[in-house]
Design an enzyme around this catalytic site. Sequence first.
Site, mmCIF file in Angstrom:
data_model
loop_
_atom_site.group_PDB
_atom_site.id
_atom_site.type_symbol
_atom_site.label_atom_id
_atom_site.label_comp_id
_atom_site.label_asym_id
_atom_site.label_seq_id
_atom_site.Cartn_x
_atom_site.Cartn_y
_atom_site.Cartn_z
ATOM 1 N N GLU A 158 -8.031 8.409 6.574
ATOM 2 C CA GLU A 158 -7.502 8.757 8.083
ATOM 3 C C GLU A 158 -8.413 9.791 7.476
ATOM 4 O O GLU A 158 -7.776 11.177 8.078
ATOM 5 C CB GLU A 158 -6.895 8.659 8.299
ATOM 6 C CG GLU A 158 -6.326 7.539 8.942
ATOM 7 C CD GLU A 158 -5.395 6.893 9.783
ATOM 8 O OE1 GLU A 158 -4.901 8.102 10.471
ATOM 9 O OE2 GLU A 158 -5.242 6.183 9.783
ATOM 10 N N ARG A 186 0.230 -1.231 0.185
ATOM 11 C CA ARG A 186 0.109 0.044 0.372
ATOM 12 C C ARG A 186 0.611 1.332 0.312
ATOM 13 O O ARG A 186 1.691 1.599 1.055
ATOM 14 C CB ARG A 186 -0.716 -0.095 1.176
ATOM 15 C CG ARG A 186 -1.632 1.288 1.838
ATOM 16 C CD ARG A 186 -2.357 0.983 2.356
ATOM 17 N NE ARG A 186 -3.550 2.812 2.401
ATOM 18 C CZ ARG A 186 -3.517 3.709 3.611
ATOM 19 N NH1 ARG A 186 -3.267 2.768 4.539
ATOM 20 N NH2 ARG A 186 -4.345 4.784 3.705
ATOM 21 N N HIS A 201 -3.200 10.797 1.079
ATOM 22 C CA HIS A 201 -2.418 10.533 2.619
ATOM 23 C C HIS A 201 -1.598 12.299 2.358
ATOM 24 O O HIS A 201 -0.478 11.724 3.140
ATOM 25 C CB HIS A 201 -1.525 9.093 1.872
ATOM 26 C CG HIS A 201 -0.944 8.249 3.604
ATOM 27 N ND1 HIS A 201 -1.594 7.502 3.890
ATOM 28 C CD2 HIS A 201 -1.177 9.205 4.989
ATOM 29 C CE1 HIS A 201 -1.105 7.182 5.016
ATOM 30 N NE2 HIS A 201 -0.842 8.232 5.807
ATOM 31 N N TYR A 232 -4.773 1.114 15.976
ATOM 32 C CA TYR A 232 -3.336 1.353 16.403
ATOM 33 C C TYR A 232 -3.812 0.805 18.254
ATOM 34 O O TYR A 232 -3.156 -0.045 18.768
ATOM 35 C CB TYR A 232 -2.931 2.282 16.533
ATOM 36 C CG TYR A 232 -2.191 2.249 14.927
ATOM 37 C CD1 TYR A 232 -0.740 2.137 15.288
ATOM 38 C CD2 TYR A 232 -3.003 2.827 14.050
ATOM 39 C CE1 TYR A 232 -0.379 2.139 13.700
ATOM 40 C CE2 TYR A 232 -2.253 3.023 12.714
ATOM 41 C CZ TYR A 232 -1.234 2.855 12.933
ATOM 42 O OH TYR A 232 -0.796 3.014 11.418
ATOM 43 N N ASN A 240 -7.557 1.322 9.767
ATOM 44 C CA ASN A 240 -6.653 1.613 10.734
ATOM 45 C C ASN A 240 -6.780 1.778 12.178
ATOM 46 O O ASN A 240 -7.584 2.023 12.102
ATOM 47 C CB ASN A 240 -5.866 3.018 9.618
ATOM 48 C CG ASN A 240 -5.660 2.484 8.691
ATOM 49 O OD1 ASN A 240 -5.406 2.169 7.803
ATOM 50 N ND2 ASN A 240 -4.838 4.276 8.331
ATOM 51 N N GLU A 253 -3.483 -0.023 7.940
ATOM 52 C CA GLU A 253 -2.557 -0.155 8.419
ATOM 53 C C GLU A 253 -3.050 -0.664 10.231
ATOM 54 O O GLU A 253 -3.742 -0.461 10.620
ATOM 55 C CB GLU A 253 -2.264 1.963 8.918
ATOM 56 C CG GLU A 253 -2.323 2.232 8.135
ATOM 57 C CD GLU A 253 -1.780 3.614 8.351
ATOM 58 O OE1 GLU A 253 -2.020 3.812 9.069
ATOM 59 O OE2 GLU A 253 -1.972 4.575 6.866
#
Length: 552
Positions: A198, A108, A152, A336, A334, A410
């Site tokens: 995002e 990606r 991005h 985290y 994504n 991600e």
Amino acid sequence: MQTAIDTVSSIAHQLGSPHSFVDSNEDHIPLSSNGARELKFPPDFVWGTATASYQVEGGCDAGGRGLSIWDTFSRERCVDNGDVACGHFFKYEEDVKLMQKLGFKNYRLSISWSRIQPTGRGPINAEGVAFYNDLINCLLAHGVEPLITLYHWDLPQALEDELGGWQSREIAPIFCDYARLCFELFGDRVKNWLTFNEPWCVCLLGYGTGEHAPGITCDDGTKVYMAAHNVLRAHAAAVDVYRREYKAQQGGVIGITLNCNWNEPVPDRDPAAAQRNADAAHRILMWSLGWFADPIWRGDYPPEMRERCGDRLPTFTDEEKALLKGSSDFLGLNHYFSDFVKDCSKGEFVSHWGITSKGGYFGDMAATTEGHPTWARTDMGWNVVPWGFRRLLLWCQERYNPPGGIYITENGCAVPEPTKESSVKDTFRVAYLTSYIAAMHEAMEAGADVRGYFAWSFLDNFEWSLGYSKRFGIVHVDYDTLERTPKTSAHWFAHVTARNAVHIEAGARFTDAATALSHVDADDVAAVVAVAAAPCPLAAADPTAAATMVAA
Ligand code: PNW
């Protein structure tokens, strides 16, 4: 047996006490005779790694590239900038060869808009086009399939100066023209597209807290909501162009990537207080994921946002709603970390720079987050909570049921790696990735339609306003020499992708990686995973997760 989806849907209302429910889908996980587990993935599961243009390319003044808002913002307001980064613009061939060597079959990457159109619209920069042509051809020649993000975060500076960037309604058709250009130029070879990475970060950090480019602060939330509105309009318009003008001929897919943490309500024995926390946790999900995902999968902003934001939240026309609904072939996610959440009438947010924001977006959300003292944290200060990933995936599945499935675009962690020697022995990262992939596997067993996973990041890179101090790579980058060295995690991930499975040692639990891993010899990957089996402090906070993560 109660399914995990049932469990998740009722968590928010059930969590009067953290011990109030049990689900054991540990039944589904095959145990070998010694208790070790091999978590297998479906044969067509997509494994890959990810980067973004401004974080890795460097060559900011090379090849006719125009300025982006991140050049300006980082040069003027940050300790580091992306002028050199990993030098991927010059070293892409070496990087692609390394991907091939490690067996990473999907990659990606994002396109720097101002490399293609230096001022964001009008003239095309042939050298920029040549760079991405060369990179795409190189990837394909080495058996690596590209997934391309169109945006991005590196908006051409000219569009910020001339229009006010995402504040302007005019930007949607301009983005759409840029997207068309990319489909036209690269779509014969690129079959996987993402419009935005995002939007939450783009809008809130860029036009609210001001810690990301273009660095605008806005306390009443109006700019934040307006930016999001225009990002959504631009996304829908670009997808419409792809589907009407290119899809039949090129046969690719297009979607969006959203970021979301898991937010667990703080349990409370008082049912009214528990409910308030559950509502607050729901609001955080709405103000982060629902803000973008609801218009795309359900046709409009979440009702809770409309109720609390009133006129500060713009409205879509019927035509825009129709264009938005169903405008993503899959959900790119994504993820985290996780937090506990409490109701708080004065929502407050402390940024990476220690800047406290109140009111506006945060006041509307009216929730506050906290960690758990036993949780391990990454170098970003982000809580390592694999079971939160599992819950998030099941929650997304239930609320959006995205027809093309969910792709994790991600997931990864920053680790303090002061020297190259410490960096390549990244046992903490191996434990983090193992535990998150195992949690994803559990979610899949319980019904989440996850079809792919991209580790963030292929390389150590420019971590935005935190510069080069945070290392997320599975490949180490020496910023003096630009030498690349695969870390233990890269070899481990190569093994996972080659076997299409993750191996879990007997008794492994995945919570307190930090203390558990400190004495392990990093060369021994099996030992790393085994030692992730330290006593599980999370059992106190989430017996369900602990039970499902532990082999007999
Ligand atoms: C993502 N949060 O940013 C970006 O897509 C990457 O470019 C970045 O390097 C990576 O995650 C690590 O930060 C995020 O506060 C920024 O939840 C902030 C958050 C999440 C993701």
